[in-house]
Write an enzyme that holds these catalytic residues in place. Structure first.
Site, PDB file in Angstrom:
ATOM      1  CG  MET A   7      -1.875   1.147   1.322  1.00  0.00           C
ATOM      2  SD  MET A   7      -3.091   0.962   2.654  1.00  0.00           S
ATOM      3  CE  MET A   7      -2.057   1.076   4.101  1.00  0.00           C
ATOM      4  CE  LYS A  26       2.590   2.512   6.033  1.00  0.00           C
ATOM      5  NZ  LYS A  26       2.080   1.714   7.171  1.00  0.00           N
ATOM      6  CG  ASP A  53      -2.233  -7.089  10.860  1.00  0.00           C
ATOM      7  OD1 ASP A  53      -2.249  -8.331  10.973  1.00  0.00           O
ATOM      8  OD2 ASP A  53      -1.674  -6.510   9.921  1.00  0.00           O
TER       9      ASP A  53
END
Length: 690
Positions: free
Chosen positions: A27, A45, A139
């Site tokens: 992503m 990021k 996660d």
């Protein structure tokens, strides 16, 4: 690294100089960058261009920034800045030099139990903070855990985190955590809350202590079915060195039924701390197997629970259970595909230091919690000694913790005193008379008054063993509810054990004299900085004062070094809402202008400042467009900031438009001059007579 990377060597938004690519996921790309304004190295990021117009990926990317932005914890990666502009979308985070826990496990193959507990305690502390903020990570796995050189853990990648209290639905297609760590309810697309994170952490602890994953198979589908159906091999069968209590913790966290797991991260943390300090502890939990929990699942097509080939479009007469399992398998297959898309980048490798000493406990952040809730928490009651003072802040709920001291530290000694500032409104109560009461009766009477009992054993020949000698505060004293009452109980005056005198506050020579006269041996003296006490005064003893010891027992003393190191104090200045324009925030320290920054309240409801000092208390005033809105007193000796007052910003009234000048009155027209009268015609002269 691609040679044609469009960001390398460029400057984003005139501030972040991109230096190198350090990680790439499906992503986003993660870069090392230099922040020109704050003069520091950061990680940036950046969402890949092909996903910038994809609403699902953009939503997930925004979720990550929102999740991290509300978190502030030493074991969670910090976020400094976010941008969702039309050209580039990015998150600026702290730069971490470390290695993922996954890589560490691969390189080490197996780790010692102390390391596993050391890592897990930090992860639990981070999860406790996130869960208190309503954030479920969803996660948790070794790939999303970073390790620093000093052994510090950083939880990363909140890309699929969810605000648990604001959205109770978790669809199957969103359950994209790694299949080896995913909770059964997450795989089935059912409701997912904080307990899903605890399941994943239980799997991680299993892996760290045994060197194996609890469920392994040739395909992700088979692993998912095992997560739903099978019981793991008991950890002690794989590693007999695992204490029985630690095995209970692992298996309780991994219960198929969420209601059978730990109720919270703090509850699991409490048990893990107990086992670390006392490895012989056995909890005696009655743990359900998968079969008894009713989670055994037959393959919806063939009847075999391990077959990985299913007819997803088969007979519609399957049971509702079979239909749900087929949906779960689809979700797991999607999880495998999407897991690669959310994988984070790696940072540099760092070594791990030795575990912490077993006499400390993780210090939670109590600020923002209800004080009454803290008093109901067994872990807090057993590990901390709360002292309370009260303040009045109008925009906070009554009973909410406003400040804590100490703050900004990961761990404290078990039994440490934590000073809490609680928003006012708490009622006062009287300390009941306790002298002569049995210990159990005294505890009951104190708790009935909403006070906290703390017992100290003393020697008193006039009081029978197990009965109260006195209390502090004394009987009938008026104190706020929640105050700790120290109850002195008579111990056995016979035998060789005697209480250790308190020498706190004495000089070293005086302390030695007192202890030696009482029959103890002083061996080992160390210095401690930042005590706020003059050099040479005793600030701690080990064992603690009043503990009963045999004569000749060794006592270790800690004295003040008199030194004060610089301490950082963070101040969060609230800004008014509903103002969509740039404003100037001026900062005055000791009456002198120290800083001026531009703020935009509609972008952020607060402005953050960090100050450093060591031995003084200063007053800092904040002015918004010339109006005083916030005043704090910063005490560097305690590394804390106390709100002195807070005022509401009043936007200035718009200047009235000037009234139009009146038009001048027209000058009057001059009156017309009168016309002259006509002269009379002359009379005719008379004619002479003829």
């Amino acid at each position: 690294m691609e040679q044609n990377d469009k960001y390398l060597g460029k400057r984003i938004d005139g501030r972040y100089e991109i230096q190198s690519l350090i990680g790439a996921g499906g992503m986003a790309l993660v870069y090392r960058a230099y922040d020109l304004i704050d003069d520091r190295t950061v990680a940036v990021k950046i969402l890949k261009e092909e996903y910038a117009q994809n609403s699902e990926f953009l939503r997930r990317f925004k979720n990550e920034s929102k999740a991290i932005a509300v978190l502030s914890h030493p074991n969670i990666v910090k976020v400094y800045d976010v941008s969702f502009g039309d050209v580039v979308q990015y998150i600026v985070m702290e730069y971490i030099e470390g290695i993922t826990l996954k890589d560490y496990l691969v390189r080490r193959h197996s780790i010692i139990l102390e390391e596993a507990i050391h890592f897990t305690l930090q992860i639990l502390s981070a999860l406790q903070h996130a869960h208190n903020k309503g954030i479920v990570h969803r996660d948790i796995k070794p790939q999303n855990i970073m390790l620093l050189k000093d052994g510090t853990i950083k939880v990363t990648d909140f890309g699929i985190a969810r605000l648990s209290r604001s959205d109770s639905r978790t669809m199957t297609e969103e359950a994209i955590g790694s299949v080896h760590y995913i909770a059964p309810e997450q795989a089935k697309g059912e409701f997912t809350d904080e307990k899903a994170d605890l399941y994943s952490l239980g799997v991680m602890l299993y892996e760290m202590t045994t060197g194996k994953l609890p469920f392994e198979a040739d395909s992700a589908v088979s692993v998912a079915i095992m997560q739903l159906q099978n019981d793991p091999t008991p950890p002690r069968e794989l590693n007999p060195e695992i204490p029985e209590g630690l095995e209970e913790i692992i298996l309780k966290a991994m219960q198929k039924n969420p209601s059978q797991r730990y109720a919270s991260a703090s509850a699991m943390l409490h048990d893990l701390e107990t086992v670390r300090s006392h490895p012989e502890t056995v909890f005696g939990y009655e743990l359900e197997s998968a079969a008894s929990a009713g989670t055994e699942i037959e393959d919806p097509v063939s009847g075999d629970d391990g077959d990985e080939e299913y007819d997803y479009d088969g007979d519609e007469e399957y049971s509702e259970l079979g239909r749900r399992i087929r949906l779960a398998i689809r979700g797991v297959l999607l999880a495998v595909i999407l897991a690669a898309l959310v994988a984070g980048g790696l940072y540099g490798y760092r070594m791990i230091t030795t575990p912490k000493e077993p006499d400390t406990v993780a210090l939670p952040r109590f600020v923002g919690q209800k004080y009454a809730d803290l008093l109901k928490n067994d872990f807090y009651k057993e590990n901390f000694n709360f002292e309370v003072k009260y303040d009045a802040v109008l925009d906070q709920d009554e009973g909410v913790v406003l400040e804590q001291d100490p703050s900004g530290v990961n761990e404290v000694k078990i039994g440490a005193t934590i000073l809490l500032t609680v928003n006012g409104g708490v009622q006062n109560t009287e300390v009941p008379p306790l002298a002569g009461e049995a210990r159990a009766s005294a505890e009951s009477k104190v708790r009935e008054r909403n006070l906290i009992p703390k017992f100290v054993t003393v020697t008193d020949e006039n009081t029978a063993e197990g009965y109260v000698v006195t209390s502090s505060p004394a009987a009938y004293a008026s104190v706020p509810e929640g105050t700790t009452v120290t109850i002195y109980v008579s111990g056995n005056s016979k035998g060789d054990e005697i209480p250790l005198p308190s020498v706190i506050g004495y000089s070293l020579n005086e302390a030695k004299s007192i202890l030696i006269s009482a029959g103890f041996t002083v061996s080992g003296v160390s210095e401690k900085d930042d005590t706020g006490k003059p050099k040479g005064l005793v600030v701690e003893s080990d064992p603690l004062p009043y503990v009963r010891l045999s004569k000749g027992a060794v006592v270790y003393l800690v004295v003040s070094s008199g030194k004060m190191t610089d301490r950082k104090v963070e101040v969060e200045v609230p800004l008014p809402g509903d103002i969509d324009e740039d404003l100037t925030l001026s900062v005055y320290i000791k009456g002198q202008l120290s800083d001026e920054v531009t703020v935009h309240p509609s972008y952020s409801d607060h402005a953050d400042f960090t100050y450093e000092g060591n031995s003084e208390t200063v007053e800092i005033r904040y002015y918004l467009e010339g109006q005083e809105i916030y005043v704090v007193s910063v005490d560097y000796t305690k590394a804390k900031a106390t709100v002195v007052r807070q005022s509401q910003y009043v936007p200035p009234e718009p200047e009235p438009e000037p009234e139009p000048e009146p038009e001048p009155e027209p000058e009057p027209e001059p009156e017309p001059e009168p016309e002259p009268e006509p002269e009379p015609e002359p009379e005719p002269e008379p004619q002479p007579e003829e």
